[in-house]
Design a protein around this motif. Sequence first.
Motif, mmCIF file in Angstrom:
data_model
loop_
_atom_site.group_PDB
_atom_site.id
_atom_site.type_symbol
_atom_site.label_atom_id
_atom_site.label_comp_id
_atom_site.label_asym_id
_atom_site.label_seq_id
_atom_site.Cartn_x
_atom_site.Cartn_y
_atom_site.Cartn_z
ATOM 1 N N PRO A 1 -6.281 -0.038 2.112
ATOM 2 C CA PRO A 1 -6.756 -1.360 2.534
ATOM 3 C C PRO A 1 -6.751 -2.335 1.364
ATOM 4 O O PRO A 1 -6.956 -1.953 0.211
ATOM 5 N N ASP B 1 -4.822 -3.086 8.715
ATOM 6 C CA ASP B 1 -5.929 -2.491 7.965
ATOM 7 C C ASP B 1 -5.440 -1.780 6.707
ATOM 8 O O ASP B 1 -6.150 -1.733 5.698
ATOM 9 N N GLU B 2 -4.236 -1.213 6.759
ATOM 10 C CA GLU B 2 -3.692 -0.451 5.642
ATOM 11 C C GLU B 2 -2.342 -1.029 5.228
ATOM 12 O O GLU B 2 -1.529 -1.406 6.082
ATOM 13 N N LYS C 1 -6.006 -9.443 5.834
ATOM 14 C CA LYS C 1 -6.926 -8.721 6.715
ATOM 15 C C LYS C 1 -6.188 -7.854 7.737
ATOM 16 O O LYS C 1 -6.768 -6.917 8.299
#
Length: 785
Positions: free
Chosen positions: A625, A637-638, A634
Motif C-alpha cells: 500500500p 489498495d496495493e 488511494k
Amino acid sequence: MTLREIQLPATAAAPEQTPGSGRRWLPGLLVLLVTLAVAVLGVLSVATPPDPLPADAPAAEFSATRAHADVEQIATGPRPVGSTAHDRVRDQLVRKLRGLGLDPVVHKELGIDRTPGHTMAAPVQNIEATLPGSDPTGRVLVVAHYDSVEIGPGATDDAHGVAALLETVRALRSGPAPRNDITVLFTDAEEPGLMGARGRLAAEDRGDPDRTVVLNLESRGTSGRAVMFETGAHNAALVPALADHAPVTTSLAYEVYRLLPNNTDFTVFREAGFTGMNFANVGTSANYDTPQDKLANSSKASLQDMGATVLSATRSLAAADIAATGKGGEATYFTLGPLLVRYPGALVLPLAGISVAACALVVWFALRRRAVRSRTLTIAAATVPLPLITAAAVGWAGWQLMTLVRPHYTGFIFGDPYRPGPTALGLCLVTAVAVWVWATVLRRRCGSLELTAAVTCWLTLLTLLTALLVPGASYLFLWPALTGAAGFAASVRLPASSPWRTAVAALPAVPGAALLAPMVALLFAALGLVLAMAPLVVLVLLVALVVAPLARPLARRPLFLRAGAAALAGVVVCGIGVARDGTDSGHPAQVSMLYVADGKGARWVSSGRSAHPWLDPYVDADTAPLAAEFPYLKEPDEWRTGPAPRVEAPAPTARVLSTRRGADGSREVTVRIGAAHGAASQLMLYADTGSGEVRSLTVAGEEWPGGNNRPGVKGRWGWGFTYVAPPAEGVELRLKVAGDGPLRLRLLAKSAGFPEGALAQDPPADVAWAAWDAGFTLVAKEFTV
C-alpha cells in the motif's frame, strides 16, 4: 443446418409436416436475409462517419479539411493548464476569433470544486466570444475545452471540439446574422476536474439558464460517428434541432451514461440549471487520454460528422424561441440511419400498456384456436432467461480469456483494445449459436408458435419494466413487442400448411434488427469488451426473434456437431481478433508507472492494471500500500513498487506565515505552499484527521469546509485539498484548526514526466503511458502545525 431444415410443424401440437414443395423454406430464408441486411445497414450507420468535405467546400458548410488545419496547430504536444503550450493555444484562439470578426474576452477566474473527495481550486482562463443575434430570445452557448491531459496532445480531446467551434463560427459568419445570440466558450482546466466550467458558472455574468441552450463538444475516442449521448431538461424542445443532420443518438444513451463514472463540462452546466445537449465520438477509446490521442490518429471523418452535426443544431436553435425551451417536456428519441425518430415521453407508459394488452390478447386468441398450449408456452417462457444468462457468461468469460492471452488489455481505460471489431464479431457468433441451440432444444417439445409467443411475452415484459424504471430504453423493446404480437396473430390466422406461417411470425425480426443491431454496435463502442455482456444480452433478443419461429428440432448428434462447428467458428474469429491485436509502435501496450519520492527515498510504482516485460525490471511482482505516504494514490489498495534513483524533482515547500487564536478557541494558521526545484502542476495538501481537525480552509477569499472530506478513504489522511497550476510564488492558505494540539499535514507536489536521469532508458516504441496513474512524478513532505 440446411435450408430445408427450418421448415416448421403445421401446429404446435402436430408432428412435422412433409414438405409438399422443395421451396417451402423460401419465405423463411427471405425474412432471414432481409433481417441480416437491415442489421448490417444499422451497424454501418452507427459505425461509419461521413467523408470529410474538402477545403474548397461551400462557405456555409462545415469542412473537416479546413477545421483540421486548426487541430494541427493546437495538438502539437500536451497543453495542460499552466503550461507554456497551454498559453500558446490560448493566444492562438484569441487571434483566431478576432480574425473571424468577433471580440473575444479572456475570463481569468478561480475554478472551485467543494465536492467531497474532489476538493480543488484552479486559476483558469476561459475564452468567450459572441456572434450577436438580430432579435435574440436567448443564446446558444457552444462549448469545448482547450486544455489537454499532461501525457498526451489531445488531438481529439478536445482539439476536435475546439476546431469544430472555430469552423462553425466561420460558417455562421458567411451567412446572415442569426436570430439568437451564439456564444462560443473555450473552457480551461477541464481535464483536472471541469474547473474552467466551474469558474465560469461562479461568475455573475454567467448568463440566464432559462434563456440559454448549451451544446458541449467532447471526445472519448479518436474515431467513429458523433454521438449525442446526454441532454438536459426539456429535451423534447431540443432534440428536433438534430433532424437536419442527425448524429447517432438514443434516449437510452443517457440512461447508460448515468451509470458510468464520467463527467464533462456539460455536467457542471446541467447541475447549474442549464439545458442542452452533449456530443462526443467514442470509437477507438483505447487512445483516450493517452499519448496516442495524437494527429496521426485524428479522424477527419469523425471531425466532419461532429462539426456538421453541431453546425446544423446551432443554426436550428439560433432560429428558435429559446425562451420557450423551458416549456418543453421529455422525449423518447433514436436514430434509424439518417432519420431522427422522436415522440413525447408521456406516451411511454401508455404505449407499454398497449403492448401488454396486445400481447395478452393475441396469446388468448392463440389459446382459443388451439394454436398453442398453455403448459408448453409457460415452459418456453420460463427458459428465455437461459440464453440471456449464457450471453452474459460468454461476455465475462471471453474478457477473462483475452486478458490471459493479452495481459496488456487490462491497461486500457475503458477495457477496449485498439482493434476490437473481429473479437466482438466472434463473441456475437458464439452468442447467436447459444440462442439457436436453446431454440432447437426447445423445439423438441414446443411448437414454433409457442416459442415465438414466449419471446414476444418477454419483450412485452421488458417494455413495461423499462417504461417504469428507465423510460429512455423502453422503445428498444416496445416496437419489437408490438410487431411481434401482430406477427404472431397473423401467423395464427394463416393455414397450418402455409409456408408463410413461420415467416410471418419471424417478420418482427426486421424492425428488431433496425433497433437492436445498432444498439449492439453502440454498446460495444461505449462499454468495451470488458463489458461485452451488455451488448451480447441485447443481441440475444434480436437473434431470438429470428430463431424462435424458424428453428427446427434436431437429434442430439446433428445438434452437437452443427452447434459445435458454429461455436468453434466464433471462437476462431475471436482468436484471430486477439491474435492480430498485439503491440507495436502504432498500437503500444499502455502501462502504469510513476516516480514517487519522500524522506525515505525514491521508488518506481505501478498500479498493476497493465503488464509489459519492459516494466518488470522497474517494479517487483510483490505489492504494497502507498496511501499512507502518498494519499493521492488511494486506489488500488496495493501497488507494485521498486527502487528508483534519488534525483532532483519538483518538491513541495511549506512555510508557516502566522498563527493566531480565534474567538472560538480554534487556531488560524496561515501557510504558503509552493514547489522547489521546478514547477509543480498540482499541489495537494492532506490532514491527519486522527491527530487533529481542520475546520475550514480559505484560499483567495474562498472557503472550503473541513472535517473529513474524503469519504471512503482508508487510513489517516481524511481531509484533502488540491490546487491546480500553482503560481511560481506559491499559494497562501489559511487553515482553521481545532484545539491546541499539533496537526500533521502531508504536502505532495505533482509534476508531469519523470526527473531527468531517473529512467535508465526511454520506453520502447511499443510501450506508452496509460490514461490512469502514469507518466508523472509525486514528491511528498510531512510537516506539523
